[in-house]
Write a protein that holds these residues in place. Sequence first.
Motif, PDB file in Angstrom:
ATOM      1  N   THR A  63       0.827  -1.202   0.000  1.00 11.28           N
ATOM      2  CA  THR A  63       0.000   0.000   0.000  1.00 11.28           C
ATOM      3  C   THR A  63       0.862   1.252   0.000  1.00 11.28           C
ATOM      4  O   THR A  63       0.519   2.255  -0.629  1.00 11.28           O
ATOM      5  CB  THR A  63      -0.937   0.008   1.229  1.00 11.28           C
ATOM      6  OG1 THR A  63      -1.722  -1.178   1.222  1.00 11.28           O
ATOM      7  CG2 THR A  63      -1.873   1.208   1.199  1.00 11.28           C
ATOM      8  N   CYS A  64       1.994   1.217   0.706  1.00  9.74           N
ATOM      9  CA  CYS A  64       2.883   2.370   0.743  1.00  9.74           C
ATOM     10  C   CYS A  64       3.431   2.697  -0.635  1.00  9.74           C
ATOM     11  O   CYS A  64       3.882   3.818  -0.881  1.00  9.74           O
ATOM     12  CB  CYS A  64       4.036   2.131   1.723  1.00  9.74           C
ATOM     13  SG  CYS A  64       3.550   2.266   3.457  1.00  9.74           S
ATOM     14  N   ILE A  74      -5.962  -2.471   5.637  1.00  9.45           N
ATOM     15  CA  ILE A  74      -4.997  -2.147   4.586  1.00  9.45           C
ATOM     16  C   ILE A  74      -5.382  -2.831   3.278  1.00  9.45           C
ATOM     17  O   ILE A  74      -5.338  -2.224   2.199  1.00  9.45           O
ATOM     18  CB  ILE A  74      -3.571  -2.556   5.008  1.00  9.45           C
ATOM     19  CG1 ILE A  74      -3.116  -1.721   6.220  1.00  9.45           C
ATOM     20  CG2 ILE A  74      -2.584  -2.377   3.862  1.00  9.45           C
ATOM     21  CD1 ILE A  74      -1.832  -2.215   6.853  1.00  9.45           C
ATOM     22  N   ALA A  75      -5.789  -4.112   3.364  1.00 13.84           N
ATOM     23  CA  ALA A  75      -6.191  -4.847   2.153  1.00 13.84           C
ATOM     24  C   ALA A  75      -7.408  -4.194   1.510  1.00 13.84           C
ATOM     25  O   ALA A  75      -7.464  -4.021   0.287  1.00 13.84           O
ATOM     26  CB  ALA A  75      -6.478  -6.302   2.510  1.00 13.84           C
ATOM     27  N   TRP A  76      -8.391  -3.828   2.330  1.00 14.15           N
ATOM     28  CA  TRP A  76      -9.594  -3.193   1.783  1.00 14.15           C
ATOM     29  C   TRP A  76      -9.260  -1.832   1.171  1.00 14.15           C
ATOM     30  O   TRP A  76      -9.754  -1.493   0.089  1.00 14.15           O
ATOM     31  CB  TRP A  76     -10.637  -3.022   2.892  1.00 14.15           C
ATOM     32  CG  TRP A  76     -11.846  -2.258   2.420  1.00 14.15           C
ATOM     33  CD1 TRP A  76     -12.925  -2.765   1.750  1.00 14.15           C
ATOM     34  CD2 TRP A  76     -12.069  -0.850   2.549  1.00 14.15           C
ATOM     35  NE1 TRP A  76     -13.811  -1.760   1.464  1.00 14.15           N
ATOM     36  CE2 TRP A  76     -13.313  -0.571   1.932  1.00 14.15           C
ATOM     37  CE3 TRP A  76     -11.349   0.194   3.120  1.00 14.15           C
ATOM     38  CZ2 TRP A  76     -13.846   0.713   1.878  1.00 14.15           C
ATOM     39  CZ3 TRP A  76     -11.876   1.475   3.072  1.00 14.15           C
ATOM     40  CH2 TRP A  76     -13.103   1.730   2.456  1.00 14.15           C
ATOM     41  N   PHE A  77      -8.407  -1.068   1.847  1.00 13.62           N
ATOM     42  CA  PHE A  77      -8.064   0.260   1.351  1.00 13.62           C
ATOM     43  C   PHE A  77      -7.319   0.173   0.020  1.00 13.62           C
ATOM     44  O   PHE A  77      -7.558   0.966  -0.893  1.00 13.62           O
ATOM     45  CB  PHE A  77      -7.221   1.000   2.394  1.00 13.62           C
ATOM     46  CG  PHE A  77      -6.889   2.420   2.015  1.00 13.62           C
ATOM     47  CD1 PHE A  77      -7.881   3.355   1.802  1.00 13.62           C
ATOM     48  CD2 PHE A  77      -5.565   2.822   1.889  1.00 13.62           C
ATOM     49  CE1 PHE A  77      -7.578   4.669   1.466  1.00 13.62           C
ATOM     50  CE2 PHE A  77      -5.249   4.132   1.555  1.00 13.62           C
ATOM     51  CZ  PHE A  77      -6.266   5.056   1.327  1.00 13.62           C
ATOM     52  N   ARG A  78      -6.428  -0.801  -0.104  1.00 14.48           N
ATOM     53  CA  ARG A  78      -5.713  -0.964  -1.365  1.00 14.48           C
ATOM     54  C   ARG A  78      -6.688  -1.317  -2.490  1.00 14.48           C
ATOM     55  O   ARG A  78      -6.574  -0.824  -3.614  1.00 14.48           O
ATOM     56  CB  ARG A  78      -4.632  -2.044  -1.229  1.00 14.48           C
ATOM     57  CG  ARG A  78      -3.605  -1.972  -2.357  1.00 14.48           C
ATOM     58  CD  ARG A  78      -2.405  -2.867  -2.137  1.00 14.48           C
ATOM     59  NE  ARG A  78      -2.738  -4.268  -2.257  1.00 14.48           N
ATOM     60  CZ  ARG A  78      -2.768  -5.126  -1.244  1.00 14.48           C
ATOM     61  NH1 ARG A  78      -2.459  -4.707  -0.023  1.00 14.48           N
ATOM     62  NH2 ARG A  78      -3.066  -6.386  -1.421  1.00 14.48           N
ATOM     63  N   SER A  79      -7.680  -2.152  -2.166  1.00 10.81           N
ATOM     64  CA  SER A  79      -8.704  -2.489  -3.151  1.00 10.81           C
ATOM     65  C   SER A  79      -9.533  -1.258  -3.512  1.00 10.81           C
ATOM     66  O   SER A  79      -9.869  -1.036  -4.685  1.00 10.81           O
ATOM     67  CB  SER A  79      -9.611  -3.592  -2.601  1.00 10.81           C
ATOM     68  OG  SER A  79     -10.716  -3.821  -3.448  1.00 10.81           O
ATOM     69  N   GLY A  91     -11.646   3.845 -12.173  1.00  7.97           N
ATOM     70  CA  GLY A  91     -12.882   4.549 -12.478  1.00  7.97           C
ATOM     71  C   GLY A  91     -14.133   3.783 -12.125  1.00  7.97           C
ATOM     72  O   GLY A  91     -15.235   4.166 -12.521  1.00  7.97           O
ATOM     73  N   GLU A  92     -13.999   2.695 -11.337  1.00  7.06           N
ATOM     74  CA  GLU A  92     -15.166   1.889 -10.973  1.00  7.06           C
ATOM     75  C   GLU A  92     -16.013   2.591  -9.917  1.00  7.06           C
ATOM     76  O   GLU A  92     -17.233   2.392  -9.850  1.00  7.06           O
ATOM     77  CB  GLU A  92     -14.710   0.519 -10.466  1.00  7.06           C
ATOM     78  CG  GLU A  92     -13.977  -0.297 -11.513  1.00  7.06           C
ATOM     79  CD  GLU A  92     -13.428  -1.594 -10.945  1.00  7.06           C
ATOM     80  OE1 GLU A  92     -13.844  -1.984  -9.831  1.00  7.06           O
ATOM     81  OE2 GLU A  92     -12.571  -2.229 -11.603  1.00  7.06           O
ATOM     82  N   ILE A  93     -15.366   3.383  -9.066  1.00  4.45           N
ATOM     83  CA  ILE A  93     -16.080   4.172  -8.065  1.00  4.45           C
ATOM     84  C   ILE A  93     -15.475   5.567  -8.035  1.00  4.45           C
ATOM     85  O   ILE A  93     -14.340   5.781  -8.473  1.00  4.45           O
ATOM     86  CB  ILE A  93     -16.007   3.550  -6.659  1.00  4.45           C
ATOM     87  CG1 ILE A  93     -14.541   3.428  -6.198  1.00  4.45           C
ATOM     88  CG2 ILE A  93     -16.718   2.218  -6.595  1.00  4.45           C
ATOM     89  CD1 ILE A  93     -14.405   2.964  -4.764  1.00  4.45           C
TER      90      ILE A  93
END
Length: 501
Positions: free
Chosen positions: A357-358, A467-472, A480-482
């Motif tokens: 993520t970093c 962290i996993a959710w934020f990276r997703s 551009g999906e959201i």
Amino acid sequence: MMMRPVTEHKGCSASAKTGQASCGSAADQGKLPTEIWEKVKNHPCYSEDAHHYYARMHVAVAPACNIQCNYCNRKYDCANESRPGVVSEKLTPEQAVRKVIAVATTIPQMTVLGIAGPGDALANPEKTFKTFELVTKAAPDIKLCLSTNGLALPDYVDTIVKAKIDHVTITINTIDPEIGAKIYPWIFFNHKRHTGVEAARILAHRQLQGLEMLSNRGILCKINSVMIPNINDEHLIQVNKAVTSRGAFLHNIMPLISAPEHGTAFGLKGQRGPTTQELKAVQDACEGQISMMRHCRQCRADAVGLLGDDRSAEFTTEQVMKMEVRYDLEMRKAYQKRMENKRLSKVAVGQKELTETCGEMSGITLLVAVATKGSELINEHFGHAKEFLVYELSTSGPKFIGPRRVEGYCQGGYGEEDRLSAIMREIGDCHAVFVAKIGGCPKSNLIKAGIEPIDQFAHEFIEKSMIAWFRSYLGKVKRGEIQHVQRGKDEPRFGDRISVA
């Protein structure tokens, strides 16, 4: 009032990589000197990470107080009331040490004993230091803490050092006597009652003098400050600078609790407490050379257990006297070693996610809420949560913002709609809420409000999952999906009214 230069090793500096304080949220030693790390690594109040694993207890041996605060009423007691100063029963030093042994035997992750009232520890010096003496003999591995308003502190610094008390909390709400006169009706000092500006001037001088004396002797000092809107809120930045320059280790800015039913002067006259947004803004404004404590639960003076999970009702004097207790130091060491291994596992699991993520390039920051029973796991049902832990996510990693208390939504198998509305107001500035499980009704209401309910990480580590959710999330924005929408922009912010310079 002269200020000495900041003592380099006292404050918690921020990491250049993550922007996080090395002792505030990191599970490893970071940049802390070894002697400081050993004092805080399993202290639930001095280490944000440790509070997920280690417990503390307070013993109510100090009933008298030498000042009066407009936010305090020590006469009130209720099993569900968690204000500082509240206790169900007062103890003698001998009763206190038996209770300590009982708790430490039942809760082997209990590492810290504090004396925080219900009055002031140093207004009851004989009882306070007798209790510490007895506990040190009976349970030498337990850390000793003392909380005080600071009025008598300069007189007892040598005694504190001799008693091997490594941690002292001082409540400092102002360094301005004019503001202090609005908070403290009176103090009792040198056999005389003082009022108004004179009382506040004496108190502030003694507090800062005591803090500097302790810091010079190597005692870690945490400063508690009660945030009172329109009285000391903007001034707390000056308090922060003053305590930092005198070697304070940690600053805990807490919201005023002022419900009228508590019978405090502020509560009866309608003085409101700060909103969660106002509290966060002043904490953010003060964060810098000193770390901010954001995981405080404003504990009772007889609290027992993990922060946020008070078990004091299990350890009344009557119950403790019936218990067969034997202090098993080796058992406690073995249990705590397993706790440390668990913490290290959490760090290893999250490190890969954080490293990836970093590497992302994004200025997006957002808040998320987490329902947890502890152990740094997402392990609580949305409807059963009595608090949510709120984190700020960015490419630098997660930063803990603080707990937000709520009333549980589920009551006997059905949901309370009024409580759901209140919960949504508390976490309304969050983009998502992580839960172990959630029902259909609250789930749909959260989605309508723009808060994503996330249950696919049930019973996994909080940090790794966030962290996993934020990276997703960043990936979806990039593709551009959201479309990322910054939440809470229309809410009044304390930080908009102040200068940090």
